[in-house]
Write a protein that holds these residues in place. Structure first.
Motif, PDB file in Angstrom:
ATOM      1  N   ARG A  27       0.676  -1.025   0.132  1.00 44.85           N
ATOM      2  CA  ARG A  27       0.053  -0.079  -0.348  1.00 44.85           C
ATOM      3  C   ARG A  27       0.495   1.163   0.037  1.00 44.85           C
ATOM      4  NH1 ARG A  27      -5.292   1.131   4.144  1.00 44.85           N
ATOM      5  NH2 ARG A  27      -5.503   2.362   3.495  1.00 44.85           N
ATOM      6  N   GLU A  28       1.406   1.164   0.437  1.00 42.33           N
ATOM      7  CA  GLU A  28       2.382   1.792   0.586  1.00 42.33           C
ATOM      8  C   GLU A  28       3.493   2.552  -0.476  1.00 42.33           C
ATOM      9  OE1 GLU A  28       4.526   1.471   5.575  1.00 42.33           O
ATOM     10  OE2 GLU A  28       5.567   1.305   3.844  1.00 42.33           O
ATOM     11  N   THR A  29       3.831   1.395  -1.184  1.00 43.59           N
ATOM     12  CA  THR A  29       4.243   1.217  -2.034  1.00 43.59           C
ATOM     13  C   THR A  29       3.651   2.545  -3.885  1.00 43.59           C
ATOM     14  OG1 THR A  29       6.046  -0.394  -2.273  1.00 43.59           O
ATOM     15  CG2 THR A  29       5.883   0.536  -3.655  1.00 43.59           C
ATOM     16  N   ARG A  30       2.310   1.601  -3.383  1.00 46.76           N
ATOM     17  CA  ARG A  30       0.989   1.922  -4.468  1.00 46.76           C
ATOM     18  C   ARG A  30       0.921   3.271  -4.439  1.00 46.76           C
ATOM     19  NH1 ARG A  30      -2.082  -1.886  -3.987  1.00 46.76           N
ATOM     20  NH2 ARG A  30      -2.658  -1.120  -2.342  1.00 46.76           N
ATOM     21  N   ARG A  31       1.218   4.325  -2.966  1.00 47.33           N
ATOM     22  CA  ARG A  31       1.235   5.417  -2.665  1.00 47.33           C
ATOM     23  C   ARG A  31       1.479   6.189  -3.154  1.00 47.33           C
ATOM     24  NH1 ARG A  31      -1.745   5.545   2.778  1.00 47.33           N
ATOM     25  NH2 ARG A  31      -4.558   4.894   2.668  1.00 47.33           N
ATOM     26  N   LEU A  32       3.389   6.349  -2.863  1.00 48.50           N
ATOM     27  CA  LEU A  32       4.392   7.034  -3.162  1.00 48.50           C
ATOM     28  C   LEU A  32       4.410   6.684  -4.554  1.00 48.50           C
ATOM     29  CD1 LEU A  32       6.848   5.407  -0.909  1.00 48.50           C
ATOM     30  CD2 LEU A  32       5.824   7.639  -0.626  1.00 48.50           C
ATOM     31  N   VAL A  33       4.395   5.244  -5.811  1.00 51.64           N
ATOM     32  CA  VAL A  33       4.317   5.668  -7.199  1.00 51.64           C
ATOM     33  C   VAL A  33       3.134   5.926  -7.324  1.00 51.64           C
ATOM     34  CG1 VAL A  33       4.047   4.344  -9.335  1.00 51.64           C
ATOM     35  CG2 VAL A  33       5.676   3.372  -6.791  1.00 51.64           C
ATOM     36  N   HIS A  34       1.977   6.890  -6.941  1.00 51.62           N
ATOM     37  CA  HIS A  34       1.035   7.527  -7.485  1.00 51.62           C
ATOM     38  C   HIS A  34       1.526   8.447  -7.671  1.00 51.62           C
ATOM     39  CE1 HIS A  34      -2.695   8.383  -8.435  1.00 51.62           C
ATOM     40  NE2 HIS A  34      -2.672  10.002  -7.418  1.00 51.62           N
ATOM     41  N   GLY A  35       2.368   9.303  -6.059  1.00 52.91           N
ATOM     42  CA  GLY A  35       2.627  10.798  -5.619  1.00 52.91           C
ATOM     43  C   GLY A  35       3.944  11.138  -7.025  1.00 52.91           C
ATOM     44  N   GLN A  36       4.994  10.086  -7.858  1.00 54.81           N
ATOM     45  CA  GLN A  36       6.079  10.496  -8.254  1.00 54.81           C
ATOM     46  C   GLN A  36       5.369  10.986  -9.752  1.00 54.81           C
ATOM     47  OE1 GLN A  36       8.781  10.547  -6.038  1.00 54.81           O
ATOM     48  NE2 GLN A  36       9.436  10.256  -7.868  1.00 54.81           N
ATOM     49  N   ARG A  37       3.928   9.921  -9.451  1.00 52.05           N
ATOM     50  CA  ARG A  37       3.215   9.511 -11.539  1.00 52.05           C
ATOM     51  C   ARG A  37       2.825  11.425 -11.394  1.00 52.05           C
ATOM     52  NH1 ARG A  37      -0.578   6.133 -11.141  1.00 52.05           N
ATOM     53  NH2 ARG A  37       1.045   4.916 -11.479  1.00 52.05           N
ATOM     54  N   GLU A  38       2.188  11.813  -9.736  1.00 51.57           N
ATOM     55  CA  GLU A  38       1.703  13.331 -10.111  1.00 51.57           C
ATOM     56  C   GLU A  38       2.354  14.288 -10.130  1.00 51.57           C
ATOM     57  OE1 GLU A  38      -0.674  13.680  -6.573  1.00 51.57           O
ATOM     58  OE2 GLU A  38      -2.075  12.269  -6.976  1.00 51.57           O
ATOM     59  N   LEU A  39       3.669  14.234  -9.573  1.00 45.85           N
ATOM     60  CA  LEU A  39       4.495  15.324  -9.892  1.00 45.85           C
ATOM     61  C   LEU A  39       5.281  15.038 -11.282  1.00 45.85           C
ATOM     62  CD1 LEU A  39       6.584  16.656  -9.018  1.00 45.85           C
ATOM     63  CD2 LEU A  39       7.778  14.947  -8.041  1.00 45.85           C
ATOM     64  N   ARG A  40       5.168  13.953 -11.901  1.00 48.79           N
ATOM     65  CA  ARG A  40       5.532  14.104 -13.402  1.00 48.79           C
ATOM     66  C   ARG A  40       4.380  14.910 -13.960  1.00 48.79           C
ATOM     67  NH1 ARG A  40       6.398   8.685 -12.925  1.00 48.79           N
ATOM     68  NH2 ARG A  40       5.033   7.745 -14.288  1.00 48.79           N
ATOM     69  N   GLN A  41       3.593  14.595 -13.977  1.00 47.24           N
ATOM     70  CA  GLN A  41       2.463  14.684 -14.298  1.00 47.24           C
ATOM     71  C   GLN A  41       2.390  16.690 -14.392  1.00 47.24           C
ATOM     72  OE1 GLN A  41      -1.001  13.186 -13.257  1.00 47.24           O
ATOM     73  NE2 GLN A  41      -1.187  11.298 -14.828  1.00 47.24           N
ATOM     74  N   ASP A  42       2.600  17.246 -13.337  1.00 47.29           N
ATOM     75  CA  ASP A  42       2.746  18.228 -13.102  1.00 47.29           C
ATOM     76  C   ASP A  42       3.877  18.802 -13.396  1.00 47.29           C
ATOM     77  OD1 ASP A  42       0.167  18.220 -11.689  1.00 47.29           O
ATOM     78  OD2 ASP A  42       1.481  18.192  -9.126  1.00 47.29           O
ATOM     79  N   GLU A  43       4.925  18.077 -13.938  1.00 46.00           N
ATOM     80  CA  GLU A  43       6.030  18.786 -14.645  1.00 46.00           C
ATOM     81  C   GLU A  43       5.702  18.952 -15.702  1.00 46.00           C
ATOM     82  OE1 GLU A  43      10.646  17.558 -14.953  1.00 46.00           O
ATOM     83  OE2 GLU A  43       9.570  16.178 -14.143  1.00 46.00           O
TER      84      GLU A  43
END
Length: 108
Positions: free
Chosen positions: A53-69
């Motif tokens: 669950r932690e991994t899934r949330r962290l990967v999602h956060g990285q994805r959001e950062l890439r999208q914002d970039e």
């Protein structure tokens, strides 16, 4: 299920490398940070410090950062305000990674 998450984390690391090579015109420091953070997540998965669950949330956060970039780069210019917002978001993500890797939960 764990294999899927591990594969997603590995894909995140490789995608970060590709993004760093292709989209580094406006934010090379952020691209390097994203790659380092993806490696930290992958290391946490391998060591068992991160739950699924932690991994899934962290990967999602990285994805959001890439999208914002990508959104910041869409007009061809990354303004100082956009750069500061992206750095702030990367700082938050880094703190989340640290917190999750060092909490009492682990995969075992």
């Amino acid at each position: 299920m764990f294999k899927q998450i591990a594969i997603a984390a590995a894909a995140l690391i490789s995608v970060s490398g590709v993004l760093a090579a292709t989209a580094s015109a406006g934010t090379p420091v952020l691209d390097e940070r994203q790659q380092n953070q993806a490696q930290r997540i992958g290391q946490g998965v391998r060591s068992g410090e991160l739950t699924r669950r932690e991994t899934r949330r962290l990967v999602h956060g990285q994805r959001e950062l890439r999208q914002d970039e990508r959104a910041a780069k869409a007009d061809g210019v990354v303004t100082a305000r956009e750069r500061a917002r992206l750095q702030h978001e990367a700082n938050q993500q880094s703190r989340r990674i640290h917190r999750q890797k060092h909490d009492a939960q682990d995969r075992n």
